[in-house]
Design an enzyme around this catalytic site. Structure first.
Site, PDB file in Angstrom:
ATOM      1  N   ASP A  29      64.407   3.097  62.008  1.00  0.00           N
ATOM      2  CA  ASP A  29      65.703   2.631  62.489  1.00  0.00           C
ATOM      3  C   ASP A  29      65.488   1.889  63.797  1.00  0.00           C
ATOM      4  OD1 ASP A  29      68.750   3.506  61.557  1.00  0.00           O
ATOM      5  OD2 ASP A  29      68.655   2.861  63.642  1.00  0.00           O
ATOM      6  N   THR A 118      74.693  -2.098  49.720  1.00  0.00           N
ATOM      7  CA  THR A 118      75.593  -2.795  48.812  1.00  0.00           C
ATOM      8  C   THR A 118      75.516  -4.290  49.076  1.00  0.00           C
ATOM      9  OG1 THR A 118      77.057  -0.869  48.838  1.00  0.00           O
ATOM     10  CG2 THR A 118      77.953  -2.913  47.955  1.00  0.00           C
ATOM     11  N   GLU A 141      74.156   3.091  45.388  1.00  0.00           N
ATOM     12  CA  GLU A 141      74.413   4.481  45.782  1.00  0.00           C
ATOM     13  C   GLU A 141      75.889   4.787  45.552  1.00  0.00           C
ATOM     14  OE1 GLU A 141      76.438   5.244  48.437  1.00  0.00           O
ATOM     15  OE2 GLU A 141      76.684   3.227  49.236  1.00  0.00           O
ATOM     16  N   ARG A 144      79.713  10.053  49.101  1.00  0.00           N
ATOM     17  CA  ARG A 144      80.882  10.280  49.939  1.00  0.00           C
ATOM     18  C   ARG A 144      80.424  10.594  51.354  1.00  0.00           C
ATOM     19  NH1 ARG A 144      83.049  15.341  47.074  1.00  0.00           N
ATOM     20  NH2 ARG A 144      80.781  15.601  46.901  1.00  0.00           N
ATOM     21  N   GLU A 145      81.122  10.013  52.329  1.00  0.00           N
ATOM     22  CA  GLU A 145      80.790  10.321  53.718  1.00  0.00           C
ATOM     23  C   GLU A 145      80.997  11.810  53.969  1.00  0.00           C
ATOM     24  OE1 GLU A 145      82.999   7.842  56.320  1.00  0.00           O
ATOM     25  OE2 GLU A 145      82.220   5.991  55.476  1.00  0.00           O
ATOM     26  N   LYS A 202      78.312  -1.268  41.186  1.00  0.00           N
ATOM     27  CA  LYS A 202      78.685  -0.726  42.494  1.00  0.00           C
ATOM     28  C   LYS A 202      80.034  -1.278  42.957  1.00  0.00           C
ATOM     29  CE  LYS A 202      78.355   0.971  46.693  1.00  0.00           C
ATOM     30  NZ  LYS A 202      78.585   2.389  46.968  1.00  0.00           N
ATOM     31  N   ASN A 206      83.654   0.992  43.150  1.00  0.00           N
ATOM     32  CA  ASN A 206      84.400   1.207  44.382  1.00  0.00           C
ATOM     33  C   ASN A 206      85.767   0.550  44.345  1.00  0.00           C
ATOM     34  OD1 ASN A 206      82.663   2.907  45.675  1.00  0.00           O
ATOM     35  ND2 ASN A 206      81.826   1.397  47.092  1.00  0.00           N
ATOM     36  N   GLY A 255      90.096   3.202  53.285  1.00  0.00           N
ATOM     37  CA  GLY A 255      89.339   2.714  54.435  1.00  0.00           C
ATOM     38  C   GLY A 255      87.921   3.205  54.372  1.00  0.00           C
ATOM     39  N   TYR A 257      83.700   2.834  55.333  1.00  0.00           N
ATOM     40  CA  TYR A 257      82.727   1.754  55.364  1.00  0.00           C
ATOM     41  C   TYR A 257      82.672   0.974  54.055  1.00  0.00           C
ATOM     42  CZ  TYR A 257      78.279  -0.662  55.990  1.00  0.00           C
ATOM     43  OH  TYR A 257      77.306  -1.621  56.072  1.00  0.00           O
ATOM     44  N   CYS A 258      82.940   1.620  52.928  1.00  0.00           N
ATOM     45  CA  CYS A 258      82.663   0.978  51.636  1.00  0.00           C
ATOM     46  C   CYS A 258      83.857   0.272  51.009  1.00  0.00           C
ATOM     47  CB  CYS A 258      82.105   2.009  50.656  1.00  0.00           C
ATOM     48  SG  CYS A 258      80.450   2.594  51.092  1.00  0.00           S
ATOM     49  N   ASP A 262      83.887  -3.662  50.011  1.00  0.00           N
ATOM     50  CA  ASP A 262      83.471  -3.864  48.623  1.00  0.00           C
ATOM     51  C   ASP A 262      84.567  -4.536  47.791  1.00  0.00           C
ATOM     52  OD1 ASP A 262      81.234  -2.620  49.504  1.00  0.00           O
ATOM     53  OD2 ASP A 262      81.300  -0.931  48.126  1.00  0.00           O
ATOM     54  N   LYS A 318      88.453  10.923  57.205  1.00  0.00           N
ATOM     55  CA  LYS A 318      88.717  12.194  56.566  1.00  0.00           C
ATOM     56  C   LYS A 318      88.023  13.297  57.323  1.00  0.00           C
ATOM     57  CE  LYS A 318      84.961  11.233  53.285  1.00  0.00           C
ATOM     58  NZ  LYS A 318      84.621  11.052  51.866  1.00  0.00           N
TER      59      LYS A 318
END
Length: 399
Positions: A29, A118, A141, A144-145, A202, A206, A255, A257-258, A262, A318
């Site tokens: 990273d 993605t 992938e 879920r967060e 993917k 989504n 809402g 990230y995805c 997407d 969430k």
């Protein structure tokens, strides 16, 4: 096998933990704090299962900032870097993924690469045309967060997109086997297909989830606007086994990230292709936030009360998540602020004293006392003493 995982957000960290149960994994990273935490077996993200595995399992896992060194020793490089949506280009920004591919090819052209980020439909094919001989596959992938590792340990399906050449087809089978051996479900369905179809899976998956969220949000908008019991209607609808009771809890909009990026990327991929539903999903999310903001202003007494204080309770999408990216409550907040209404934010995870030029309040008691109305995308028991002030559409007290 030596595996290098690039990017230790939700996707990358879950992948690194999963694979390091049986293989040597080097996590790379650019964030020194994340690398340091992982080196000390601390999770740099909020995920209970990842935290438990890091603290209690014998994982062959190291973390580093030295990407080139990690690439040189790798048999496989798993790419899980961000691909944020660029609203000016109406397309994903894939520069981080492309940069990793080029860096790997420069130091270890024999390494196999699997893209977990993605990407737009057709991305892998374009990369292979740009870099002939690259050993590249794509694997979407479905996480879920807050439950990223759990969803890798118990995957709904494993999908790998590999070009139809003997070498890369075999590479796709190998990567699918790596994912399957790390899971706890030996009978998980495995699908091998071309990369372009896997990329489409993917985005369509989504977007369907966003469609479902939008449907129940619009049901809830109708019920509230007409003075009906929204939960009774949803309960009755969802007892149909063809519909089911999942993804039916109203919110302020989809809402995270995805889903926002997407759905917009899929809509961009529909250029020159007839569609109605895909565009409507994106529009519906905007309309829901408009409606919620108007209801909050109404409950705050605005404009009769020219100076209300609206409280925003938590920014994350969430419970169990520390991710604020593209959370729907931020969209509601910005709409409220556009009217010149004061906003205070209660978010213990924020280090800053202001968020979008609004005060960050760390004293929950003061926050509850001073705010005229409190906006909560997801309800929490600590708001029960001021329930009459709280506006939420969290009917089921669940994500």
């Amino acid at each position: 096998m030596n595996v290098t995982v690039v990017g230790i957000g939700y996707v990358g960290l879950a992948m690194a933990v999963l694979l390091s149960q049986r293989h040597h994994v080097t996590a790379v990273d650019i964030d020194a704090e994340r690398v340091d935490k992982l080196s000390r077996r601390q999770a740099p993200i909020q995920d209970a299962d990842i935290e438990a595995y890091l603290s209690s399992r014998d994982l062959d896992l190291v973390a580093t900032l030295d990407a080139a060194a990690a690439y040189r020793q790798a048999d496989w490089v798993v790419i899980s870097t961000p691909t944020n949506y660029d609203p000016h280009r109406n397309y994903f920004d894939t520069s981080s993924v492309e940069g990793v591919i080029e860096a790997v090819l420069a130091v270890n052209p024999h390494a196999y690469m699997a893209v977990k980020s993605t990407v737009p439909v057709g991305f892998t094919r374009r990369m292979l045309e740009k870099h002939p001989g690259a050993r590249l596959v794509f694997s979407p992938e479905f996480l879920r967060e807050g439950h990223a590792l759990r969803d890798n340990l118990h995957p709904s399906r494993i999908i790998v997109g590999a070009p139809e050449t003997p070498e890369l087809r075999k590479a796709g089978e190998t990567f699918a086997a790596l994912l399957k051996e790390g899971s706890l479900d030996p009978d998980v369905p495995v699908l091998l297909m071309r990369p372009t179809e896997a990329e489409a899976v993917k985005l369509f998956a989504n977007t369907y989830l966003a469609l479902r969220v939008s449907f129940f949000n619009e049901l809830d908008t109708y019920a509230e606007a007409r003075g009906l019991d929204s939960r009774s209607i949803i309960d009755g609808v969802c007892l149909d086994p063809r519909i089911g009771s999942h993804y039916n809890n109203p919110s302020f909009g989809y809402g995270g990230y995805c889903l926002p990026k997407d759905t917009k990327q899929l809509l961009a991929n529909y250029d020159q292709v007839p569609n109605n539903i895909i565009g409507a999903i994106v529009d519906a999310n905007r309309t829901r936030k408009d409606y919620i903001a108007d209801r909050v202003l109404e409950l705050a007494g605005y404009p009769a009360n020219p100076d209300p204080l609206v409280g925003i309770y938590r920014l994350a999408m969430k419970s169990g998540s520390d991710n604020f990216r593209q959370s729907s409550i931020q969209g509601v907040m910005k709409r409220i602020k556009a009217h010149g209404v004061r906003v205070a934010v209660y978010e213990p995870a924020l280090k800053e004293d202001a968020f979008f030029n609004s005060r960050v309040e760390r004293d929950l008691a003061r926050f509850k006392r001073e705010c005229d109305v409190i906006v909560a995308n997801r309800y929490a028991d600590e708001l029960s003493d001021v329930a009459e002030k709280v506006y939420t559409r969290d009917l089921y007290r669940a994500d």
